[in-house]
Scaffold this motif. Sequence first.
Motif, PDB file in Angstrom:
ATOM      1  N   SER A  37      37.173  34.917  66.558  1.00  0.00           N
ATOM      2  CA  SER A  37      37.236  33.729  65.801  1.00  0.00           C
ATOM      3  C   SER A  37      35.700  33.411  65.901  1.00  0.00           C
ATOM      4  O   SER A  37      34.859  34.168  66.449  1.00  0.00           O
ATOM      5  CB  SER A  37      37.743  32.555  66.660  1.00  0.00           C
ATOM      6  OG  SER A  37      39.020  32.810  66.710  1.00  0.00           O
ATOM      7  N   ALA A  38      35.184  32.195  65.057  1.00  0.00           N
ATOM      8  CA  ALA A  38      33.732  31.988  65.620  1.00  0.00           C
ATOM      9  C   ALA A  38      33.574  31.360  66.778  1.00  0.00           C
ATOM     10  O   ALA A  38      34.582  31.074  67.570  1.00  0.00           O
ATOM     11  CB  ALA A  38      33.702  30.749  64.360  1.00  0.00           C
ATOM     12  N   THR A  43      32.280  26.548  64.009  1.00  0.00           N
ATOM     13  CA  THR A  43      32.880  25.981  62.791  1.00  0.00           C
ATOM     14  C   THR A  43      32.724  24.665  62.821  1.00  0.00           C
ATOM     15  O   THR A  43      32.199  24.013  61.484  1.00  0.00           O
ATOM     16  CB  THR A  43      34.347  26.298  62.682  1.00  0.00           C
ATOM     17  OG1 THR A  43      34.502  27.627  63.162  1.00  0.00           O
ATOM     18  CG2 THR A  43      34.952  26.056  61.468  1.00  0.00           C
ATOM     19  N   GLU A 123      32.640  33.130  61.896  1.00  0.00           N
ATOM     20  CA  GLU A 123      33.498  34.519  61.927  1.00  0.00           C
ATOM     21  C   GLU A 123      32.488  35.701  61.742  1.00  0.00           C
ATOM     22  O   GLU A 123      32.352  36.620  62.622  1.00  0.00           O
ATOM     23  CB  GLU A 123      34.735  34.444  61.350  1.00  0.00           C
ATOM     24  CG  GLU A 123      35.977  33.981  62.010  1.00  0.00           C
ATOM     25  CD  GLU A 123      35.888  32.336  62.197  1.00  0.00           C
ATOM     26  OE1 GLU A 123      35.164  31.913  61.283  1.00  0.00           O
ATOM     27  OE2 GLU A 123      36.572  31.590  62.918  1.00  0.00           O
ATOM     28  N   PHE A 190      40.183  34.057  60.224  1.00  0.00           N
ATOM     29  CA  PHE A 190      40.075  32.792  59.661  1.00  0.00           C
ATOM     30  C   PHE A 190      40.129  32.679  58.367  1.00  0.00           C
ATOM     31  O   PHE A 190      40.378  31.660  57.619  1.00  0.00           O
ATOM     32  CB  PHE A 190      38.753  32.044  60.174  1.00  0.00           C
ATOM     33  CG  PHE A 190      38.610  30.518  59.750  1.00  0.00           C
ATOM     34  CD1 PHE A 190      39.773  29.677  59.978  1.00  0.00           C
ATOM     35  CD2 PHE A 190      37.074  30.172  59.416  1.00  0.00           C
ATOM     36  CE1 PHE A 190      39.412  28.376  59.442  1.00  0.00           C
ATOM     37  CE2 PHE A 190      36.958  28.879  59.045  1.00  0.00           C
ATOM     38  CZ  PHE A 190      37.929  27.833  59.032  1.00  0.00           C
ATOM     39  N   ARG A 204      42.204  25.017  60.323  1.00  0.00           N
ATOM     40  CA  ARG A 204      41.610  25.327  61.282  1.00  0.00           C
ATOM     41  C   ARG A 204      42.262  26.240  62.569  1.00  0.00           C
ATOM     42  O   ARG A 204      43.673  26.063  62.474  1.00  0.00           O
ATOM     43  CB  ARG A 204      41.348  24.048  62.049  1.00  0.00           C
ATOM     44  CG  ARG A 204      40.362  23.053  61.140  1.00  0.00           C
ATOM     45  CD  ARG A 204      39.015  23.827  60.854  1.00  0.00           C
ATOM     46  NE  ARG A 204      38.161  24.160  62.104  1.00  0.00           N
ATOM     47  CZ  ARG A 204      37.421  23.524  62.904  1.00  0.00           C
ATOM     48  NH1 ARG A 204      37.152  22.334  62.298  1.00  0.00           N
ATOM     49  NH2 ARG A 204      36.822  24.054  63.957  1.00  0.00           N
ATOM     50  N   ASN A 205      41.398  26.852  63.337  1.00  0.00           N
ATOM     51  CA  ASN A 205      42.305  27.856  64.233  1.00  0.00           C
ATOM     52  C   ASN A 205      42.972  28.844  63.732  1.00  0.00           C
ATOM     53  O   ASN A 205      44.028  29.415  64.366  1.00  0.00           O
ATOM     54  CB  ASN A 205      43.225  26.961  65.180  1.00  0.00           C
ATOM     55  CG  ASN A 205      42.521  25.886  65.848  1.00  0.00           C
ATOM     56  OD1 ASN A 205      41.221  26.020  66.391  1.00  0.00           O
ATOM     57  ND2 ASN A 205      43.047  24.739  66.071  1.00  0.00           N
ATOM     58  N   GLY A 206      42.782  29.042  62.485  1.00  0.00           N
ATOM     59  CA  GLY A 206      43.645  30.237  61.465  1.00  0.00           C
ATOM     60  C   GLY A 206      43.392  31.512  61.909  1.00  0.00           C
ATOM     61  O   GLY A 206      43.953  32.682  61.367  1.00  0.00           O
ATOM     62  N   SER A 207      42.437  31.936  62.870  1.00  0.00           N
ATOM     63  CA  SER A 207      42.132  33.239  63.176  1.00  0.00           C
ATOM     64  C   SER A 207      43.525  33.872  64.020  1.00  0.00           C
ATOM     65  O   SER A 207      43.531  35.058  63.646  1.00  0.00           O
ATOM     66  CB  SER A 207      40.901  33.446  64.234  1.00  0.00           C
ATOM     67  OG  SER A 207      39.849  32.842  63.575  1.00  0.00           O
TER      68      SER A 207
END
Length: 467
Positions: A37-38, A43, A123, A190, A204-207
């Motif tokens: 993730s970032a 983000t 990311e 992400f 959001r939080n899609g990693s």
Amino acid sequence: MVKVVKFGGGCFRKPKGVEQIIAIIKSSQPVPVVVVSAIHGCTNLLLEILNQALEGKQNVHLALNQLIARHLQLISAYPETVKKRIKQKLRQKLNSLKNFLLGVSLTREVSPYLQAKIISYGERLTALLLQELLLTHECSAVALETDALGLITDDSPHQASALFPETTTNLSRCLLPYLRTGTVPIVTGFFGRTRNGQITTFGRNGSDYTAAVVARALQAEKLELWKDVPGFLTADPQLEPQAQKIDHLSYFEAAELSYFGAKIVHPRTFEPLLAAPIPIEIKHLHSPHAPGTLISQNSHRSQGVIKSVAANREISLLHLLGPGVGYQPGIIASVGQALADEGINIYSILTSQTRINLLLHQQDLEKASQKLKKFTPGIISSVIREEDIALIGLVGEGLKVKKGIFARVFGAVSRAGVNVEVISAGASEVAYYFIVKDKYLKPAVASIHQEFFGQALSRAVNGTSRP
Ligand code: ASP
Ligand code: MG
């Protein structure tokens, strides 16, 4: 055997976390595919920078330096030469972002795809940072971006879904050769791209979802999601300090818990895995040898059936009143469409003859109520908002069929002196929820937790093992 490991933004919060990540990757057997993730907060920072650009009041150069500084904070203890090299690489990576932002500040416009592209840089930077750090630690690694790899999605810019089998073909062709030569591929979470090459995100939080897509594409044996928490818990520890870690959940139990507000894993993580039941383990970054929560296709039924009491304060209800709504063919479809046009997601719908009750995210309430007020004056006579509420979700395999669970739950709620506003049961095999006034959330959760986990707690305190 292929293993996919994913590190969330919370793992990249402090230098200590980064060192831990490196140690975990280096000691992993076999060489893992890493998804990142970032780093924590980046983000959001990118979104802020984008908003400033839209308002035309931004110094792009300064904003990007701030972004680089966040990354360098994590490696402050490294030798100057390493820091300098990494800074240069990050700066190079940001060259194209700089141009996109300058474009936005000139035109004061951003398309949803360009927005997705801009926020994908979090990311991209993490992957590059981790590549450089692993190389510094003499571990062969390569940063790979999911648009270049060919993680193909549908056309939805911020709520995309991965498309198989193209994604499977592309990812296995690109990633497997690295594993064979012992190089760690570091894949950006992400986002992906459409067939036409537009960038899309998984929300959001899609990693976590990306990690599941990669695991499925490579037919991995295991997916590890590394977090800065020990795993799923029997309750939100901020509401219930006695909450304990859950050892095992099914995909559906974990999905419902995530949906109800347990912010451990993105609720869509399980979607790609249903077709290829790959087990997930939630692992705690700061106690890597402790077992986390295992999530697999099936789980056992626990003694008390209920495995967790989830809570969500960020919800609101919108009541649509009209004497005949229960008899209006197509009304739900048109309400749903009207909200979908505004990009508003409906969590749940409960209807009666005279009311349609929509459960929404509280941030969508205003927009939804404005839209629906205008919408059907003949059918809906008034729209009432209810905001001071919270949802309590109960999750456990067997909850629908086991007798007496309802009585125990609502007995506990009533002992706490709490009134229940709305109940929804039966929609899921493994979950139901009800709504209480926000001020009653804490006592209600505490009382249910005591009812179902109190015994386990006293056993744990007395030294016997948990059920
Ligand atoms: N960086 C993205 C976000 O903050 C995705 C993620 O962290 O999983 O939402
Ligand atoms: Mg609320």
